[in-house]
Motif scaffolding. Structure first.
Motif, PDB file in Angstrom:
ATOM      1  N   LYS A  65      -3.904  63.072   7.671  1.00 16.06           N
ATOM      2  CA  LYS A  65      -3.498  64.291   8.348  1.00 16.06           C
ATOM      3  C   LYS A  65      -2.981  63.962   9.750  1.00 16.06           C
ATOM      4  CE  LYS A  65      -6.752  67.317   5.947  1.00 16.06           C
ATOM      5  NZ  LYS A  65      -7.841  68.300   6.124  1.00 16.06           N
ATOM      6  N   LYS A  66      -1.997  64.742  10.201  1.00 11.57           N
ATOM      7  CA  LYS A  66      -1.430  64.536  11.543  1.00 11.57           C
ATOM      8  C   LYS A  66      -2.441  64.915  12.609  1.00 11.57           C
ATOM      9  CE  LYS A  66       3.505  65.072  10.519  1.00 11.57           C
ATOM     10  NZ  LYS A  66       4.750  65.813  10.851  1.00 11.57           N
ATOM     11  N   ASP A  67      -2.499  64.085  13.610  1.00 11.71           N
ATOM     12  CA  ASP A  67      -3.403  64.319  14.719  1.00 11.71           C
ATOM     13  C   ASP A  67      -2.796  63.647  15.962  1.00 11.71           C
ATOM     14  OD1 ASP A  67      -5.515  65.174  16.176  1.00 11.71           O
ATOM     15  OD2 ASP A  67      -7.037  63.941  15.192  1.00 11.71           O
ATOM     16  N   GLN A  68      -3.410  63.818  17.092  1.00 10.34           N
ATOM     17  CA  GLN A  68      -2.971  63.180  18.334  1.00 10.34           C
ATOM     18  C   GLN A  68      -4.174  62.534  18.998  1.00 10.34           C
ATOM     19  OE1 GLN A  68      -1.116  66.352  20.570  1.00 10.34           O
ATOM     20  NE2 GLN A  68       0.860  66.100  19.510  1.00 10.34           N
ATOM     21  N   ILE A  69      -3.983  61.303  19.499  1.00 14.75           N
ATOM     22  CA  ILE A  69      -5.060  60.616  20.195  1.00 14.75           C
ATOM     23  C   ILE A  69      -4.549  60.147  21.552  1.00 14.75           C
ATOM     24  CG2 ILE A  69      -6.182  59.893  18.054  1.00 14.75           C
ATOM     25  CD1 ILE A  69      -5.048  57.093  18.556  1.00 14.75           C
ATOM     26  N   ALA A  70      -5.495  59.817  22.411  1.00 12.69           N
ATOM     27  CA  ALA A  70      -5.167  59.326  23.752  1.00 12.69           C
ATOM     28  C   ALA A  70      -6.268  58.401  24.219  1.00 12.69           C
ATOM     29  CB  ALA A  70      -4.985  60.486  24.721  1.00 12.69           C
ATOM     30  N   PHE A  71      -5.892  57.508  25.092  1.00 10.39           N
ATOM     31  CA  PHE A  71      -6.835  56.562  25.691  1.00 10.39           C
ATOM     32  C   PHE A  71      -6.746  56.701  27.210  1.00 10.39           C
ATOM     33  CE2 PHE A  71      -5.454  54.907  21.649  1.00 10.39           C
ATOM     34  CZ  PHE A  71      -6.606  54.452  21.054  1.00 10.39           C
ATOM     35  N   GLN A  72      -7.881  56.670  27.858  1.00 12.56           N
ATOM     36  CA  GLN A  72      -7.937  56.795  29.316  1.00 12.56           C
ATOM     37  C   GLN A  72      -8.926  55.786  29.861  1.00 12.56           C
ATOM     38  OE1 GLN A  72      -9.478  60.477  30.964  1.00 12.56           O
ATOM     39  NE2 GLN A  72      -8.020  60.380  32.659  1.00 12.56           N
ATOM     40  N   GLY A  73      -8.581  55.203  31.020  1.00 11.64           N
ATOM     41  CA  GLY A  73      -9.485  54.225  31.611  1.00 11.64           C
ATOM     42  C   GLY A  73      -8.854  53.554  32.810  1.00 11.64           C
ATOM     43  N   GLN A  74      -9.160  52.282  32.981  1.00 10.20           N
ATOM     44  CA  GLN A  74      -8.677  51.536  34.137  1.00 10.20           C
ATOM     45  C   GLN A  74      -8.283  50.128  33.712  1.00 10.20           C
ATOM     46  OE1 GLN A  74     -11.959  51.692  36.874  1.00 10.20           O
ATOM     47  NE2 GLN A  74     -11.250  53.594  37.821  1.00 10.20           N
ATOM     48  N   PHE A  75      -7.310  49.595  34.474  1.00 11.12           N
ATOM     49  CA  PHE A  75      -6.949  48.187  34.320  1.00 11.12           C
ATOM     50  C   PHE A  75      -7.350  47.467  35.595  1.00 11.12           C
ATOM     51  CE2 PHE A  75      -3.967  44.690  35.120  1.00 11.12           C
ATOM     52  CZ  PHE A  75      -4.283  43.886  34.033  1.00 11.12           C
ATOM     53  N   LEU A  76      -8.095  46.345  35.446  1.00 11.09           N
ATOM     54  CA  LEU A  76      -8.595  45.594  36.587  1.00 11.09           C
ATOM     55  C   LEU A  76      -8.038  44.178  36.523  1.00 11.09           C
ATOM     56  CD1 LEU A  76     -11.029  47.531  35.283  1.00 11.09           C
ATOM     57  CD2 LEU A  76     -12.215  46.752  37.317  1.00 11.09           C
ATOM     58  N   PRO A  77      -7.151  43.792  37.445  1.00  8.90           N
ATOM     59  CA  PRO A  77      -6.584  42.434  37.420  1.00  8.90           C
ATOM     60  C   PRO A  77      -7.651  41.349  37.525  1.00  8.90           C
ATOM     61  CG  PRO A  77      -5.322  43.842  38.873  1.00  8.90           C
ATOM     62  CD  PRO A  77      -6.548  44.608  38.511  1.00  8.90           C
ATOM     63  N   THR A  78      -8.641  41.546  38.371  1.00 11.98           N
ATOM     64  CA  THR A  78      -9.749  40.591  38.510  1.00 11.98           C
ATOM     65  C   THR A  78     -11.047  41.391  38.505  1.00 11.98           C
ATOM     66  OG1 THR A  78      -8.375  39.105  39.837  1.00 11.98           O
ATOM     67  CG2 THR A  78     -10.750  38.765  39.921  1.00 11.98           C
ATOM     68  N   TRP A  79     -11.754  41.327  37.329  1.00  9.94           N
ATOM     69  CA  TRP A  79     -12.964  42.138  37.181  1.00  9.94           C
ATOM     70  C   TRP A  79     -14.196  41.247  37.268  1.00  9.94           C
ATOM     71  CZ3 TRP A  79     -15.790  43.840  32.262  1.00  9.94           C
ATOM     72  CH2 TRP A  79     -16.778  44.786  32.574  1.00  9.94           C
ATOM     73  N   VAL A  80     -15.091  41.631  38.122  1.00  8.62           N
ATOM     74  CA  VAL A  80     -16.414  41.024  38.209  1.00  8.62           C
ATOM     75  C   VAL A  80     -17.414  42.114  37.832  1.00  8.62           C
ATOM     76  CG1 VAL A  80     -18.103  39.901  39.694  1.00  8.62           C
ATOM     77  CG2 VAL A  80     -15.668  39.399  39.977  1.00  8.62           C
ATOM     78  N   ARG A  81     -18.107  41.920  36.700  1.00 12.57           N
ATOM     79  CA  ARG A  81     -18.942  42.984  36.146  1.00 12.57           C
ATOM     80  C   ARG A  81     -19.965  43.501  37.160  1.00 12.57           C
ATOM     81  NH1 ARG A  81     -20.045  44.530  30.877  1.00 12.57           N
ATOM     82  NH2 ARG A  81     -18.692  42.838  30.158  1.00 12.57           N
ATOM     83  N   SER A  82     -20.485  42.596  37.975  1.00 12.42           N
ATOM     84  CA  SER A  82     -21.504  43.018  38.933  1.00 12.42           C
ATOM     85  C   SER A  82     -20.951  43.843  40.086  1.00 12.42           C
ATOM     86  CB  SER A  82     -22.233  41.788  39.493  1.00 12.42           C
ATOM     87  OG  SER A  82     -21.311  40.931  40.174  1.00 12.42           O
ATOM     88  N   GLN A  83     -19.602  43.851  40.258  1.00  9.32           N
ATOM     89  CA  GLN A  83     -18.985  44.570  41.372  1.00  9.32           C
ATOM     90  C   GLN A  83     -18.586  46.005  41.014  1.00  9.32           C
ATOM     91  OE1 GLN A  83     -18.688  43.305  44.464  1.00  9.32           O
ATOM     92  NE2 GLN A  83     -19.680  41.407  43.803  1.00  9.32           N
ATOM     93  N   PRO A  87       1.216  60.634  20.373  1.00 11.43           N
ATOM     94  CA  PRO A  87       1.380  61.921  19.680  1.00 11.43           C
ATOM     95  C   PRO A  87       1.610  61.771  18.170  1.00 11.43           C
ATOM     96  CG  PRO A  87       3.363  61.370  20.879  1.00 11.43           C
ATOM     97  CD  PRO A  87       2.366  60.320  21.228  1.00 11.43           C
ATOM     98  N   ASP A  88       2.218  60.667  17.729  1.00 13.94           N
ATOM     99  CA  ASP A  88       2.501  60.470  16.302  1.00 13.94           C
ATOM    100  C   ASP A  88       1.375  59.645  15.677  1.00 13.94           C
ATOM    101  OD1 ASP A  88       4.921  61.826  16.627  1.00 13.94           O
ATOM    102  OD2 ASP A  88       5.968  59.994  17.214  1.00 13.94           O
ATOM    103  N   TYR A  89       0.361  60.341  15.209  1.00 14.93           N
ATOM    104  CA  TYR A  89      -0.840  59.668  14.725  1.00 14.93           C
ATOM    105  C   TYR A  89      -1.353  60.414  13.491  1.00 14.93           C
ATOM    106  CZ  TYR A  89      -5.816  58.420  14.553  1.00 14.93           C
ATOM    107  OH  TYR A  89      -7.071  58.030  14.133  1.00 14.93           O
ATOM    108  N   ARG A  90      -1.886  59.658  12.537  1.00 11.39           N
ATOM    109  CA  ARG A  90      -2.526  60.226  11.356  1.00 11.39           C
ATOM    110  C   ARG A  90      -3.922  59.623  11.222  1.00 11.39           C
ATOM    111  NH1 ARG A  90       0.894  62.912   7.769  1.00 11.39           N
ATOM    112  NH2 ARG A  90       3.118  62.713   8.265  1.00 11.39           N
ATOM    113  N   ASN A  91      -4.862  60.485  10.909  1.00 12.83           N
ATOM    114  CA  ASN A  91      -6.231  59.998  10.728  1.00 12.83           C
ATOM    115  C   ASN A  91      -6.361  59.304   9.381  1.00 12.83           C
ATOM    116  OD1 ASN A  91      -6.390  62.050   8.833  1.00 12.83           O
ATOM    117  ND2 ASN A  91      -7.470  63.459  10.230  1.00 12.83           N
ATOM    118  N   LYS A  92      -7.549  58.864   9.026  1.00  6.88           N
ATOM    119  CA  LYS A  92      -7.721  58.095   7.792  1.00  6.88           C
ATOM    120  C   LYS A  92      -7.517  58.954   6.552  1.00  6.88           C
ATOM    121  CE  LYS A  92     -12.765  58.611   7.650  1.00  6.88           C
ATOM    122  NZ  LYS A  92     -14.055  57.866   7.588  1.00  6.88           N
ATOM    123  N   ALA A  93      -7.547  60.287   6.737  1.00  9.92           N
ATOM    124  CA  ALA A  93      -7.270  61.187   5.614  1.00  9.92           C
ATOM    125  C   ALA A  93      -5.784  61.463   5.460  1.00  9.92           C
ATOM    126  CB  ALA A  93      -8.043  62.487   5.797  1.00  9.92           C
TER     127      ALA A  93
END
Length: 611
Positions: free
Chosen positions: A373-391, A365-371
């Protein structure tokens, strides 16, 4: 003179009345003729109250209520309960929209606090109390009483033996009393007989069983009213303090007070998990340990221990159970100006129990862009302990063989300033936009290994995957009735065993001088319930008594043991008292008429106080 129907009916009624007057209760049981209807007066309010109380405190009603209570616990075990897991209840409601209204009306989602379950519970409690109190006083009266005197005819009892001896009657009775006391019988002597009684622990076991059921009910109620149970996810290096705000979620009983929380805290030093790598049990955990440091009380000394599955940490009356485990990637986020906006571990929500694939959400929530200005960012995805790209985008093994963090980024409003609480594992993207690649068409996403950096488009910041910590979830539980429930369960088993295997029995020994000058010894036994052990015990006592009162010579011997003397008439099998006009057998000395004289049944051990 002709006989009319009225006269016939009157004669039949008179005959039936005479027969009933002569035979008493035994006659009513022998006759199958229909009884005349009798108009009973109204019971009234007090009469109905007494009738209801007697029915409620009867054994059959107590057993019925106990059966209903066990039946009522079945839906509490099969249907998700709100007090245990709200998410499972909601999932059940979403999956079964037709059954949900019915279950809600029947209160099946919170069985143990429902009106009908509480009613059965309270009625059973009252029934047990009303059953135990009078039986306890009655048992105390029996303990204060003495064994009843010998019946007039010992031959009527189910176990009986007799012989003649040259020993004096007083000598026989003294020996009989000594032998009975050696066998822990309670004895009482009269002029020509010794009465002995044993097996009081049977009733003690019966009372103990009922009292133990009350202890179980009280313990269960205390555990529900004063319980507190919550969960907490702790990352390696972090800790937990037993305060209301430290729990991720908490459930408590109706009488619980947050001021009653015991002061203690613990810290997760290290979590260790290893997994089977081959065979049919592949991916099965082999070790699952949490090494913690804990402090009991506000200023308690530091102690270290290891928490395992089903081996909780017990502290200040609480139990800390190890429930689950996962990974928390350590990330650092820099804004558009290059300043660190966030740094630390981010626990993921497991979406694959076998291989520990986790759903990741990182909110900044406490984020400023390169200008600037106050903004908010978020990241979403997955964590894979053992990743095999083909799987695909799922882990293939729960250990950290090839840890990979796959994320995409958003900017805009997180919606956290509106006052509505949000889950840390969910992202509201309704007011956010996803970052796009430089072509403006492809959605921005990256797969990161430990040490990699994800740079946002147009210099809007970056995220670095710095390392991995493990986390463990703990359940902190306090139920004050657990110890009482354990004691009650053990006591119930002990009491039930005593009531089933201990027999209440009485033995009488009579010694009188016969017509030929020898002493006639009679022994008889009576048990509360028929058992093959009673004749065996009587035979053993007779053998021991014959050491002091040996049988006379064969020339003077009476009929064989266990048979009725020839000079005694055969008693009526259903008669419970002697007719007043029956003469005494010739040669039989005058003795205490025993319990038959006052109308009591000598075959009932419960009449012991009326001797």
């Amino acid at each position: 003179m002709s006989t009319t129907d009225t006269d016939t009916a009157a004669d039949k009624a008179a005959g039936a009345g005479a027969e009933e007057s002569e035979l008493g209760a035994a006659g009513s049981q022998l006759s199958t003729a229909p009884s005349e209807e009798i108009a009973l007066p109204s019971l009234g309010l007090l009469g109905w109250a007494r009738w209801f109380w007697r029915q409620l405190t009867s054994m059959r009603v107590a057993l019925l209520l106990l059966f209903l209570l066990s039946l009522g616990a079945i839906p509490g075990s099969l249907i998700p309960q709100t007090s245990i897991d709200v998410l499972k209840v909601q999932a059940f409601k979403d999956k079964h929209p037709t059954l949900t209204p019915i279950y809600e009306k029947l209160q099946l989602f919170h069985v143990y606090s429902s009106v009908w379950f509480s009613a059965i519970y309270l009625l059973l409690f009252i029934s047990l109390i009303g059953c135990i109190v009078p039986r306890t006083w009655q048992f105390i009266g029996q303990l204060r009483g003495r064994p009843p005197g010998a019946p007039r005819r010992l031959t009527r009892l189910p176990a009986y033996t007799t012989w003649r001896t040259d020993a004096e009657p007083e000598q026989v009775l003294r020996a009989a009393r000594r032998i009975m006391k050696g066998r822990r019988f309670r004895t009482e002597s009269s002029d020509d007989a010794v009465a002995a009684e044993k097996g009081y622990l049977r009733e003690v076991g019966n009372l103990l069983f009922h009292i133990a059921l009350i202890v179980l009910l009280v313990s269960f109620a205390a555990g529900q009213l004063w319980k507190v149970e919550g969960s907490k996810l702790v990352v390696e290096g972090d800790g937990f303090s037993n305060s209301l705000t430290s729990y991720d979620d908490i459930k408590s009983g109706q009488l619980f007070n947050s001021d009653d929380l015991a002061p203690f805290r613990f810290q997760l030093d290290r979590f260790t998990a290893t997994y089977e790598r081959s065979g049919p049990q592949m991916r099965t955990p082999r070790t699952f340990n949490a090494d913690v440091t804990y402090w009991e009380g506000a200023d308690g000394p530091e102690r270290k221990t290891r928490i395992k599955v089903n081996e909780p940490l017990e502290i200040s009356g609480y139990k800390v159970y190890l429930l689950n485990h996962g990974y928390a990637p350590v990330v650092s986020v820099r804004d558009g100006e290059g300043e660190v906006a966030y740094k630390g571990p981010v626990p993921g929500l497991p979406i694959d129990g076998a291989n520990l694939t986790e759903s990741m959400v990182i909110k900044v929530p406490d984020y400023r862009n390169k200008a600037g200005k106050k903004d908010q960012i978020a990241f979403q995805g997955q964590f894979l302990p053992t990743w095999v790209r083909s799987q695909g985008m799922f882990s293939v093994f729960p250990a950290l063989d090839n840890p990979t963090l796959v994320l995409t980024a958003y900017h805009g409003s997180l919606g956290i300033n509106g006052g509505t609480p949000q889950s840390v594992y969910q992202l509201d993207k309704s007011r956010m936009k996803q970052f796009m690649e430089s072509d403006g068409k492809t959605k921005y996403a990256r797969a990161l290994a430990v040490g990699d950096t994800m740079k946002l488009p147009n210099g809007q910041g970056s995220l670095k995957f710095e390392g991995i910590r493990e986390w463990a979830s703990f359940q902190v539980s306090h139920k004050p009735g657990n110890e009482g429930a354990l004691i009650g369960a053990v006591a119930a088993l002990v009491g039930l065993a005593a009531s089933l295997f201990i027999q209440r029995r009485r033995v009488w020994v009579r010694a009188v001088t016969g017509e030929d000058g020898t002493t006639v010894v009679e022994m008889a036994g009576l048990g509360r319930s028929e058992s093959a052990k009673l004749p065996e015990e009587l035979a053993d006592l007779a053998v021991r008594l014959q050491t002091d009162a040996p049988p006379a010579s064969e020339a003077d011997a009476p009929p064989a043991s266990g048979t009725e003397p020839e000079h005694q008439p055969e008693p009526a099998p259903e008669s419970t008292s002697e007719p007043e006009s029956e003469p005494e057998s010739e040669g039989e000395p005058e003795s205490d008429p025993g319990p038959e004289a006052d109308g009591t049944d000598p075959a009932d051990p419960s009449e012991g106080a009326h001797a």
